[in-house]
Design a protein around this motif. Sequence first.
Motif, PDB file in Angstrom:
ATOM      1  N   LYS A  62       0.863  -1.182   0.000  1.00 14.10           N
ATOM      2  CA  LYS A  62       0.000   0.000   0.000  1.00 14.10           C
ATOM      3  C   LYS A  62       0.900   1.232   0.000  1.00 14.10           C
ATOM      4  CE  LYS A  62      -3.276   0.193   2.973  1.00 14.10           C
ATOM      5  NZ  LYS A  62      -4.036   0.143   4.243  1.00 14.10           N
ATOM      6  N   HIS A 185      -8.298  -1.331   3.575  1.00 13.19           N
ATOM      7  CA  HIS A 185      -7.723  -2.586   3.083  1.00 13.19           C
ATOM      8  C   HIS A 185      -6.481  -2.938   3.888  1.00 13.19           C
ATOM      9  CE1 HIS A 185     -10.261  -3.225  -0.467  1.00 13.19           C
ATOM     10  NE2 HIS A 185     -10.256  -1.919  -0.598  1.00 13.19           N
ATOM     11  N   TYR A 191      -8.094 -11.348  -2.332  1.00  9.18           N
ATOM     12  CA  TYR A 191      -9.347 -10.981  -2.976  1.00  9.18           C
ATOM     13  C   TYR A 191      -9.469 -11.735  -4.298  1.00  9.18           C
ATOM     14  CZ  TYR A 191      -8.809  -6.928   0.126  1.00  9.18           C
ATOM     15  OH  TYR A 191      -8.625  -6.116   1.203  1.00  9.18           O
ATOM     16  N   PRO A 209     -14.196  -3.191   2.003  1.00 10.49           N
ATOM     17  CA  PRO A 209     -13.844  -3.688   3.327  1.00 10.49           C
ATOM     18  C   PRO A 209     -14.966  -3.448   4.331  1.00 10.49           C
ATOM     19  CG  PRO A 209     -12.112  -2.298   2.420  1.00 10.49           C
ATOM     20  CD  PRO A 209     -13.310  -2.133   1.532  1.00 10.49           C
TER      21      PRO A 209
END
Length: 210
Positions: A62, A185, A191, A209
């Motif tokens: 991220k 997330h 996923y 989420p």
Amino acid sequence: MHLVLELRVMAAAHPQRSELPRPKPDRSRLLVAGLCILLSLGPLLWWLWLKPSGMAVELVSKTWRLDIEIEKLLEEGESSWCDEMPAEARNINRRLILDPSGARPDPAEHCRFTRPQWRTMRMSRAEGAAPAPPQWPEPKLNGLPADQLGAERAGKREAFYELLLQNDTEQVWTCRLPLAQWQAHRLGARYRVQVDRFGVANCASLPKPA
């Protein structure tokens, strides 16, 4: 003898049906039928070729990037009709000219002048990756008064929050999200996202989420 002749004359006047020209096919009907076939096959072709398929991925990174434009007050030259000059105009040079558009029927004053304007000169940037939280940069400005030529100020801000997704074969995709969704997330989450036949991921298919 007369009867036979009369029958022959009648036969000549009324030819048999087999000798009549056959009607030509209606091309417009054929065209409509062809279009109907194509329309009916379209969804099937999409289903077989372009339909997105689910892909199992893992959230491996991220990242965030925060930008602030740094503006500087500069004196720049401009020109306009004198009756339309901005209030802060200075170093004014006037001359009489005709208006090419015809809006002014007589010669009018046209001015060249300078005025201070803020222009983007550089970018201050901060970037990182979770778990480090996003933090805006703290740009160093020259500290001049805001109305003095050469002064600096912070201008437009832009933020980019992205997820890096990877499947089992190490193919990666990047999805840019708003901050709230990006924060929700979790690293390592798995996923199933839609990826079309050309390898493009549909980031909107990411589950929301909880």
